[in-house]
Design a protein around this motif. Structure first.
Motif, short mmCIF file in Angstrom:
data_model
loop_
_atom_site.label_atom_id
_atom_site.label_comp_id
_atom_site.label_asym_id
_atom_site.label_seq_id
_atom_site.Cartn_x
_atom_site.Cartn_y
_atom_site.Cartn_z
N ASP A 150 37.21 3.48 36.78
CA ASP A 150 38.32 3.93 37.61
C ASP A 150 39.57 4.07 36.73
O ASP A 150 39.75 3.31 35.77
N ARG A 192 40.59 9.69 39.56
CA ARG A 192 39.95 8.39 39.64
C ARG A 192 38.44 8.59 39.67
O ARG A 192 37.94 9.69 39.69
N GLY A 194 35.79 5.25 39.85
CA GLY A 194 35.10 4.08 40.35
C GLY A 194 35.41 3.69 41.77
O GLY A 194 34.55 3.21 42.50
N SER A 195 36.64 3.90 42.19
CA SER A 195 37.01 3.52 43.56
C SER A 195 36.70 4.63 44.57
O SER A 195 37.01 4.50 45.76
N HIS A 198 31.79 5.49 46.43
CA HIS A 198 31.19 5.29 47.75
C HIS A 198 31.55 6.44 48.69
O HIS A 198 30.77 6.80 49.57
N LYS A 213 28.24 -2.23 47.88
CA LYS A 213 29.38 -1.86 47.04
C LYS A 213 29.83 -3.06 46.22
O LYS A 213 29.83 -4.20 46.70
N ALA A 215 32.05 -4.27 42.21
CA ALA A 215 33.01 -3.91 41.16
C ALA A 215 32.85 -4.86 39.99
O ALA A 215 32.33 -5.97 40.12
N PHE A 277 38.48 -1.08 35.16
CA PHE A 277 37.84 -1.43 36.42
C PHE A 277 36.68 -0.46 36.67
O PHE A 277 36.82 0.75 36.48
N GLY A 279 33.75 0.68 39.53
CA GLY A 279 33.13 0.60 40.84
C GLY A 279 31.62 0.72 40.73
O GLY A 279 31.12 1.44 39.85
#
Length: 285
Positions: A150, A192, A194-195, A198, A213, A215, A277, A279
């Motif tokens: 992310d 972005r 990773g966030s 989903h 889900k 992280a 970070f 996801g």
């Protein structure tokens, strides 16, 4: 996400120079796919999408001894690196094949029990379409698993040269270089990964109520970690093509020298810190 000239553009913008793939080769199934390993069975057939130099792909082979592992990428250049790595690890049965997921894979429906990708969707102009294709080749009862970085990444200290690195790396990945203040890089959804995985997965047809889900955070902060990571970024600029690509994005020589100087300053700073970070999702099929 911003579209390249062709929706099926298969040029990996960071190149496959050894200075780039050396970082990718340090990735392991035990780290990058830790959230997947508890769900594997020895007979599973695994497909690793965007496998790069194959270190994660090859690592999966230890866990599916009665199954199979296939890695795909659209570059024969990097697949040769992957095959050599598999041989060096005593895993010659790990297969590596050319494939472009946006153009459709050659595999029939339900060919694999697990379809995995790591740091792949953020480089694909249509991640939802890619996930639909991953879903198609995954067998009922199996799952699709993704791990994506992310943005923005986090540096301390956030020196001017590191701000410039972020600015031109964003330009390279997303076609954005017009921010007058690189520290104010856009944080909108198109920048972005990773966030949002989903959300992309839901749009691709996966049931959001069944997704798992998670992280993870990747951190470089010790003297040894900073040295290894900083030197890899310096090598990308000096030898791996990043410098030339940044020049095409209008970076001048003073800016490039500032990036190099501040990467070295960050490496030698006892408080130096770089984190990403990630996801993670598991989507049952």
């Amino acid at each position: 996400m911003p579209q390249p000239k062709s929706a099926y553009d298969s040029s990996y913008k960071q190149t496959y120079h050894r200075s780039v793939t050396a970082v990718h080769s340090a990735r392991t199934a035990e780290k990058e796919a830790a959230f997947v390993l508890p769900h594997l069975f020895p007979h599973y057939r695994i497909l690793d999408v965007g496998c790069g130099p194959g270190s994660i792909t090859t690592g999966f082979s230890k866990y599916v001894t009665a199954g199979s592992v296939t890695g795909i990428d659209f570059s024969e250049e990097v697949l040769e690196q992957a095959r050599s790595f598999a041989l060096s690890q005593g895993q010659p049965q790990t297969r590596f094949e050319v494939g472009n997921i946006l153009e459709g894979l050659k595999y029939p429906d339900a060919s694999f029990d697990v379809v995995f990708c790591n740091q792949t969707l953020i480089h694909i102009p249509d991640p939802v379409k890619a996930l639909r294709e991953m879903k198609r080749v995954c067998a009922p009862g199996g799952f699709v698993a993704c791990r994506e970085a992310d943005m923005p990444w986090k540096w301390h200290p956030y020196l001017p040269g590191l701000q410039l690195w972020d600015k031109y790396m964003y330009g390279l990945l997303f076609g954005m270089t017009d921010s007058p203040h690189p520290q104010n890089l856009p944080h909108g959804p198109e920048y972005r990964g990773g966030s949002l995985i989903h959300v992309w997965a839901r749009q691709a047809g996966f049931d959001p109520t069944k997704m798992k889900k998670g992280a993870d955070v990747e951190l470089y902060s010790s003297e040894q970690e900073r040295k290894w990571f900083g030197e890899s970024y310096i090598a990308r600029i000096e030898h791996g093509g990043a410098g030339d690509k940044f020049r095409k994005l209008d970076a001048n020589e003073e800016e490039l020298q500032t990036i190099l100087a501040d990467l070295r300053a960050w490496m030698n700073d006892v408080d130096g810190w770089f984190s990403i970070f990630h996801g993670e999702i598991i989507c049952p099929v």
